[in-house]
Scaffold this motif. Structure first.
Motif, PDB file in Angstrom:
ATOM      1  N   LYS A  74       0.807  -1.218   0.000  1.00 54.49           N
ATOM      2  CA  LYS A  74       0.000   0.000   0.000  1.00 54.49           C
ATOM      3  C   LYS A  74       0.840   1.267   0.000  1.00 54.49           C
ATOM      4  CE  LYS A  74      -3.882   2.158   2.425  1.00 54.49           C
ATOM      5  NZ  LYS A  74      -4.842   2.018   3.555  1.00 54.49           N
ATOM      6  N   SER A  75       1.905   1.291   0.750  1.00 61.46           N
ATOM      7  CA  SER A  75       2.724   2.506   0.848  1.00 61.46           C
ATOM      8  C   SER A  75       3.458   2.831  -0.447  1.00 61.46           C
ATOM      9  CB  SER A  75       3.745   2.362   1.982  1.00 61.46           C
ATOM     10  OG  SER A  75       4.637   1.291   1.736  1.00 61.46           O
ATOM     11  N   TYR A  76       3.504   1.873  -1.388  1.00 59.97           N
ATOM     12  CA  TYR A  76       4.180   2.092  -2.670  1.00 59.97           C
ATOM     13  C   TYR A  76       3.178   2.468  -3.778  1.00 59.97           C
ATOM     14  CZ  TYR A  76       7.692  -0.472  -0.025  1.00 59.97           C
ATOM     15  OH  TYR A  76       8.558  -0.885   0.965  1.00 59.97           O
ATOM     16  N   LYS A  77       1.915   2.649  -3.408  1.00 60.83           N
ATOM     17  CA  LYS A  77       0.848   3.079  -4.318  1.00 60.83           C
ATOM     18  C   LYS A  77       0.725   2.154  -5.536  1.00 60.83           C
ATOM     19  CE  LYS A  77       1.351   7.907  -2.922  1.00 60.83           C
ATOM     20  NZ  LYS A  77       1.612   9.300  -3.348  1.00 60.83           N
ATOM     21  N   PRO A  78       0.437   0.880  -5.302  1.00 57.63           N
ATOM     22  CA  PRO A  78       0.324  -0.079  -6.416  1.00 57.63           C
ATOM     23  C   PRO A  78      -0.854   0.249  -7.333  1.00 57.63           C
ATOM     24  CG  PRO A  78      -0.532  -1.035  -4.399  1.00 57.63           C
ATOM     25  CD  PRO A  78       0.129   0.263  -4.000  1.00 57.63           C
ATOM     26  N   ILE A  79      -0.731  -0.163  -8.584  1.00 57.97           N
ATOM     27  CA  ILE A  79      -1.797   0.023  -9.573  1.00 57.97           C
ATOM     28  C   ILE A  79      -2.642  -1.245  -9.602  1.00 57.97           C
ATOM     29  CG2 ILE A  79      -2.302   0.397 -12.010  1.00 57.97           C
ATOM     30  CD1 ILE A  79       0.407   1.805 -12.229  1.00 57.97           C
ATOM     31  N   ALA A  80      -3.893  -1.116  -9.239  1.00 54.24           N
ATOM     32  CA  ALA A  80      -4.789  -2.279  -9.264  1.00 54.24           C
ATOM     33  C   ALA A  80      -5.194  -2.590 -10.709  1.00 54.24           C
ATOM     34  CB  ALA A  80      -6.009  -1.994  -8.392  1.00 54.24           C
ATOM     35  N   PRO A  81      -5.511  -3.829 -11.000  1.00 57.97           N
ATOM     36  CA  PRO A  81      -5.601  -4.953 -10.077  1.00 57.97           C
ATOM     37  C   PRO A  81      -4.295  -5.734  -9.987  1.00 57.97           C
ATOM     38  CG  PRO A  81      -6.449  -5.617 -12.197  1.00 57.97           C
ATOM     39  CD  PRO A  81      -6.060  -4.173 -12.344  1.00 57.97           C
ATOM     40  N   VAL A  82      -4.151  -6.500  -8.901  1.00 58.14           N
ATOM     41  CA  VAL A  82      -3.087  -7.486  -8.807  1.00 58.14           C
ATOM     42  C   VAL A  82      -3.483  -8.653  -9.713  1.00 58.14           C
ATOM     43  CG1 VAL A  82      -1.955  -9.150  -7.284  1.00 58.14           C
ATOM     44  CG2 VAL A  82      -2.458  -6.847  -6.462  1.00 58.14           C
ATOM     45  N   ILE A  83      -2.528  -9.187 -10.459  1.00 61.13           N
ATOM     46  CA  ILE A  83      -2.821 -10.298 -11.368  1.00 61.13           C
ATOM     47  C   ILE A  83      -2.360 -11.595 -10.719  1.00 61.13           C
ATOM     48  CG2 ILE A  83      -2.433 -11.263 -13.654  1.00 61.13           C
ATOM     49  CD1 ILE A  83      -3.974  -8.576 -13.530  1.00 61.13           C
ATOM     50  N   ALA A  84      -3.305 -12.496 -10.508  1.00 61.76           N
ATOM     51  CA  ALA A  84      -2.994 -13.814  -9.949  1.00 61.76           C
ATOM     52  C   ALA A  84      -4.039 -14.793 -10.459  1.00 61.76           C
ATOM     53  CB  ALA A  84      -2.989 -13.770  -8.427  1.00 61.76           C
ATOM     54  N   HIS A  85      -3.609 -16.015 -10.764  1.00 62.48           N
ATOM     55  CA  HIS A  85      -4.515 -17.035 -11.278  1.00 62.48           C
ATOM     56  C   HIS A  85      -4.341 -18.307 -10.470  1.00 62.48           C
ATOM     57  CE1 HIS A  85      -5.517 -14.693 -14.862  1.00 62.48           C
ATOM     58  NE2 HIS A  85      -4.242 -14.436 -14.985  1.00 62.48           N
ATOM     59  N   ARG A  86      -5.347 -19.166 -10.540  1.00 67.25           N
ATOM     60  CA  ARG A  86      -5.294 -20.442  -9.830  1.00 67.25           C
ATOM     61  C   ARG A  86      -4.956 -21.594 -10.763  1.00 67.25           C
ATOM     62  NH1 ARG A  86      -3.776 -22.704  -5.283  1.00 67.25           N
ATOM     63  NH2 ARG A  86      -4.860 -24.650  -4.865  1.00 67.25           N
ATOM     64  N   ASN A  87      -4.873 -21.367 -12.072  1.00 65.19           N
ATOM     65  CA  ASN A  87      -4.600 -22.481 -12.959  1.00 65.19           C
ATOM     66  C   ASN A  87      -3.207 -23.048 -12.678  1.00 65.19           C
ATOM     67  OD1 ASN A  87      -2.607 -21.142 -14.721  1.00 65.19           O
ATOM     68  ND2 ASN A  87      -4.330 -19.904 -15.377  1.00 65.19           N
ATOM     69  N   LEU A  88      -2.999 -24.256 -13.141  1.00 59.58           N
ATOM     70  CA  LEU A  88      -1.800 -25.016 -12.782  1.00 59.58           C
ATOM     71  C   LEU A  88      -0.513 -24.265 -13.087  1.00 59.58           C
ATOM     72  CD1 LEU A  88      -0.787 -27.749 -11.721  1.00 59.58           C
ATOM     73  CD2 LEU A  88      -0.811 -28.591 -14.061  1.00 59.58           C
ATOM     74  N   ARG A  89      -0.467 -23.606 -14.226  1.00 63.10           N
ATOM     75  CA  ARG A  89       0.769 -22.943 -14.638  1.00 63.10           C
ATOM     76  C   ARG A  89       1.084 -21.688 -13.831  1.00 63.10           C
ATOM     77  NH1 ARG A  89       2.078 -19.158 -18.364  1.00 63.10           N
ATOM     78  NH2 ARG A  89      -0.078 -18.892 -18.984  1.00 63.10           N
ATOM     79  N   MET A  90       0.055 -21.070 -13.231  1.00 63.26           N
ATOM     80  CA  MET A  90       0.249 -19.788 -12.556  1.00 63.26           C
ATOM     81  C   MET A  90       0.102 -19.844 -11.040  1.00 63.26           C
ATOM     82  SD  MET A  90       1.007 -17.498 -14.793  1.00 63.26           S
ATOM     83  CE  MET A  90       0.629 -15.970 -13.941  1.00 63.26           C
ATOM     84  N   ARG A  91      -0.037 -21.018 -10.481  1.00 63.23           N
ATOM     85  CA  ARG A  91      -0.206 -21.120  -9.038  1.00 63.23           C
ATOM     86  C   ARG A  91       1.008 -20.570  -8.296  1.00 63.23           C
ATOM     87  NH1 ARG A  91      -2.632 -27.260  -8.338  1.00 63.23           N
ATOM     88  NH2 ARG A  91      -4.672 -26.851  -9.263  1.00 63.23           N
TER      89      ARG A  91
END
Length: 278
Positions: A74-91
């Motif tokens: 938060k203190s670094y002012k991130p740009i939303a959204p965070v990208i995260a997936h549940r598929n096997l390759r991206m876990r």
């Protein structure tokens, strides 16, 4: 790493299993890691505004993980959204962008190693920015070009996939044998005709087709449990691109069917949802 202070709002480490969300696929991380930086205070020349975060706890639900990462950075002012997936390759992986390279570099230095849900974060620069960052910094035209380039890379990657090449070689060999002997190709794939949705009567059981590779039972549960009265998700071990989802009644299954037909679990592959055959 005194500048990073997790807030009391962060979810507990005992969060339930994962979810599937997000619609952006990122490329591999940049080669610039801590071991290769001669001066830890210098921003690498090829650095981008996006960080690649891995070694994440895979048991944490994706929505909770995204919220936690936004709070952590938060203190670094991130740009939303965070990208995260549940598929096997991206876990166990995520991507998060920042207003500039300097801020991303500072966040990388100060947050790397932070024990999030029992695992120290491993952080490096991504090779490319997230779609949100490209749009913010370069505009919609650049975003369209960025997506087109990514689609081209995926197409080449699929074409060069060793398993795909092996399967094609096997089919060509079988076709050659069939031509020489006059016998039909054994185990040749058969084209099945799917009855249009409107001809299938309402059913409390849904039939899912065209599931992306690596889709798990948990992935589907996280998507379909957003609609009430879910009873069960059943995968087919010998056919990984289809599944069945059962609801308590036809009304509930109809709501889920209408909402999730053509939904993209992995961000690019449209899932087909119809009533199951009785």
């Amino acid at each position: 790493m005194a500048s990073v202070t997790p807030t009391s709002a962060l979810p507990p480490s005992t969060a339930p299993p994962s979810a599937t969300n997000g619609d952006v696929e990122m490329t591999a991380p940049s080669a610039n890691g801590d071991d290769e930086e001669e001066d830890p205070n210098k921003v690498p020349d090829d650095a981008v505004e996006t960080l690649y975060i891995h070694n994440l706890n895979e048991s944490v639900r994706i929505p909770i993980l995204k919220e936690t990462l936004l709070n952590l950075f938060k203190s670094y002012k991130p740009i939303a959204p965070v990208i995260a997936h549940r598929n096997l390759r991206m876990r166990g992986q995520a991507f998060i962008s920042f207003p500039d390279r300097e801020t991303a570099h500072k966040a990388k230095k100060e947050v790397a190693g932070f024990p999030l849900y029992g695992r120290p974060l491993q952080i490096s620069f991504s090779r490319t920015n997230t779609d949100a960052a490209v749009s913010k910094f370069n505009g919609d035209e650049a975003l369209a070009a960025h997506k087109a380039e990514r689609a081209a890379r995926k197409k080449i990657s699929r074409r060069k996939n060793p398993l795909r090449q092996k399967a094609q070689a096997k089919l060509k060999a079988a076709a050659a044998d069939s031509s020489a002997t006059g016998q039909p190709i054994a185990n040749a794939p058969r084209r099945t005709i799917q009855m249009p949705d409107e001809y299938l009567p309402p059913n409390k059981v849904l039939f899912l087709q065209n599931l992306p590779e690596g889709t798990t039972k948990e992935d589907l549960q996280d998507v379909f449990e957003q609609h009430p009265n879910l009873i069960e998700v059943r995968l087919i071990p010998t056919k990984r691109d289809i599944a069945f989802v059962e609801y308590a009644d036809e009304a509930s299954s109809t709501v889920a069917k209408d909402a999730l037909h053509n939904f993209k679990i992995d961000g690019e592959t449209k899932m087909k949802v119809t009533y199951a055959r009785k």
